[in-house]
Structure formats: C-alpha cells, structure tokens
Enzyme design. Structure first.
Site, PDB file in Angstrom:
ATOM      1  N   LYS A  52       0.839  -1.200   0.000  1.00  0.00           N
ATOM      2  CA  LYS A  52       0.000   0.000   0.000  1.00  0.00           C
ATOM      3  C   LYS A  52       0.878   1.255   0.000  1.00  0.00           C
ATOM      4  CE  LYS A  52      -3.809  -2.482   2.068  1.00  0.00           C
ATOM      5  NZ  LYS A  52      -4.525  -2.939   3.259  1.00  0.00           N
ATOM      6  N   GLN A  96      -4.643  -1.592   9.409  1.00  0.00           N
ATOM      7  CA  GLN A  96      -4.510  -2.932   8.820  1.00  0.00           C
ATOM      8  C   GLN A  96      -5.111  -3.981   9.761  1.00  0.00           C
ATOM      9  OE1 GLN A  96      -3.245  -3.577   5.650  1.00  0.00           O
ATOM     10  NE2 GLN A  96      -3.982  -5.642   6.033  1.00  0.00           N
ATOM     11  N   ASP A 119     -11.324   2.586   3.753  1.00  0.00           N
ATOM     12  CA  ASP A 119     -11.585   1.148   3.610  1.00  0.00           C
ATOM     13  C   ASP A 119     -13.087   0.870   3.507  1.00  0.00           C
ATOM     14  OD1 ASP A 119      -9.438  -0.553   3.347  1.00  0.00           O
ATOM     15  OD2 ASP A 119      -9.058  -0.741   5.511  1.00  0.00           O
TER      16      ASP A 119
END
Ligand code: NAP
Length: 284
Positions: A52, A96, A119
């Site tokens: 990422k 994460q 997200d």
C-alpha cells in the site's frame, strides 16, 4: 474460450489516471495523504502494508506510516486515530486488520472518522452503501464493480450469484450489484443445492477462500466469472475458488488468479483517498 479480465492492466490504467489527478492537485498546493497503521508483526499484514505504501508513493499520494508494537493498547491506538481524524494533511485512515486479540476491532473501526474511512468498513459507510447512497465503498468489491464496467458488462436485469457473505467482500458486492439492478442471490455454507444456484448465474462472484471449490461444469455457458479467492496450494501455486481450467471453457469472461481481482483492491484504496482529498478540500 472465455475472455480474460486483466486486473493488472485495468488497475494500471486507473493508477495512471490517479497519478495525473494527484499532480493536478499538487499544482494547487494540495497533496492527498493516507495514514496507514500497522499493529504487531503479522507477516502477511506487513506485506500488504508495504504494498500500500509503495502504491501511494507511485501515484504521488503522501503515505504517513505508523508501525506500532504488538503490545500497543487499545487506548493508545484510539488516541492516534483521534489525532489523525483531526489532521488536515490526512484524507484517509487505514488500520490494517486483523488487530492483535486484546484490541477490540469494531471499536477501532468505529473510531475512524467516516469521512476518512477509505476502507469503507465504518458502520456509517456500510449503512450508506446498503441504502444505495455510498460515500466510501470497500475496496475489493468496488474493484470488482470497476472491472465489470471496464469490460463492458451490464448488470441490469442479470442473475448475479455471490458465493461468500463476508463483510469485506460478499455482502458489500451483493449490495453494489443490487444498486446496478441485478437480481442477487447470496450463498454461503448453509446454502442448499449450490451447483444449481451457480448454474443460474449470468454473473458469478466467488469469495469463498477454498481452492477450486466451485467446479467448472456448474457454470452456465456464457456466464461471467469473477474469482476473488486467493488460495495457496502446498506446492506454492496460487489458485482461486473456481476450477479455472474447466470454467474458462464455458464462461464468456473470467478473472485469472493471480492477476484478476487482486490488483484492483489497492487501486481502489488510492481512488478512495484521492476522492476524499478532493471532498475535504472543497469543504475547507
Ligand atoms: P471469509 O470471511 O472467510 O468468508 C468466506 C465465505 O465463504 C463465508 O461467508 C462462508 O460461509 C463461505 N463459504 C465457505 N465455504 C463455502 C462453501 N463450501 N460453500 C459455500 N460458501 C462457503 O472470506 P473473505 O474475507 O470474504 O475472503 C474470501 C476469499 O477472497 C479469500 O480467498 C481471500 O483471500 C480472498 N480475498 C481477496 C482479496 C483480494 O484479492 N484483494 C481481498 C479480500 C479477500 P459462512 O458465512 O456460512 O461461513
């Protein structure tokens, strides 16, 4: 023989467009920023986080990294998120997952400002998605929808069968297909007659996580097959949830594994971060 839907090339094209837009914003003195938080040292999570970061770097997005030890407590993590919620240079916040067991994941996800939740996992964004007015859409299902669009596949009136009902793939992609006027069947481990359900699909989306559990001869001639599964066999080979060799003889379009859905996820994260920067700038 099915046409391959090439996630790498679609992803490359979109990343190119994002890089141009980021440059344009920079010429106005604005740089989109994504904060990435990793707690602990799970090897797979470390790989995802570094992918990422690299992807951000490649398109010119500022990546603000926080690598915290595994014994970080919930309060410390919440404080960091509150700080990032208020930080002007940060337009997206990504924690994460999975988090270490002693941290309540739902509490952390809900602490992220819905306006920076790139997200798309915050209940506010889940609610927006289900009500058909999405703000941030979760990246993997969003990537699937973009692949279908880029391949010229119209969903209106089609039978879509989704196998897998996780919160990150199956459920959100089902609602996204519904918004595009498909008739959606959502299958899981308790579904009866799965081969029969799959045989009805004009578009099959498999998000199961079991190697080639969906047999190629269950698939209707001419169906579109989107395989989200990423399964590593003992020898190291990666395969999807669908028996590719047979399925590709019957389908009209199919995504390969690897190189199908996989590359789209991070691309949509970059897209969401850019959109967030543009939205927050217009508001300030
Ligand atoms: P998950 O949370 O484990 O969910 C799997 C779903 O599949 C569950 O709903 C389960 O049903 C269902 N299922 C399992 N076995 C089944 C069977 N034999 N028949 C019918 N349904 C079955 O998985 P996930 O997080 O959604 O991920 C699914 C796959 O996609 C994994 O291989 C993952 O690695 C991959 N993935 C890829 C990307 C990417 O490419 N970027 C992103 C995310 C996930 P129940 O609910 O009844 O248990």
């Amino acid at each position: 023989m099915a046409i391959l839907i090439d996630g790498k090339s679609i992803s490359g094209k979109i990343r190119g467009e994002i890089a141009v837009e980021v440059k344009n914003l920079e010429s106005q003195g604005i740089k989109p920023g994504l904060a990435v938080i990793l707690v602990g040292d799970d090897p797979a999570s470390k790989v995802y986080v570094s992918m990422k970061e690299k992807a951000c770097h490649d398109v010119g997005i500022f990546s603000d990294e926080y690598k915290l030890p595994a014994d970080t407590d919930e309060k410390q993590l919440l404080e960091l998120i509150h700080r990032l919620n208020g930080k002007r240079e940060i337009h997206g916040i990504l924690v994460q997952l999975p988090l270490p067991k002693h941290i309540n994941e739902a509490k952390i996800v809900e602490a992220i400002s819905p306006e920076k939740d790139v997200d798309g996992f915050h209940p506010y964004n889940v609610g927006r998605l289900i009500s058909g007015k999405p703000l941030f859409q979760p990246c993997t299902p969003y990537g699937i929808m973009v692949m279908l669009k880029e391949s010229g596949i119209d969903l209106s009136g089609k039978e879509v069968v989704v196998v897998g009902r996780s919160n990150i793939v199956g459920k959100p992609v089902a609602f996204m297909c519904l918004k595009q006027n498909a008739t959606v069947t959502l299958c899981h481990t308790k579904t009866r007659n799965l081969p029969e359900k799959i045989g009805m699909a004009d578009i099959l989306i498999a998000a199961v996580g079991k190697p080639e559990v969906i047999k190629g001869d269950w698939i209707k001639e001419g169906a579109v097959v989107i395989d989200v599964g990423v399964n590593r066999l003992d020898g190291g080979k990666l395969v999807g949830d669908v028996e590719f060799s047979v399925a590709q003889q019957r389908a009209s379009y199919i995504t390969p594994v690897p190189g199908g859905v996989g590359p789209m996820t991070i691309t949509m994260l970059l897209h969401n971060t850019l959109q967030s920067a543009k939205r927050l700038i217009h508001r300030s």
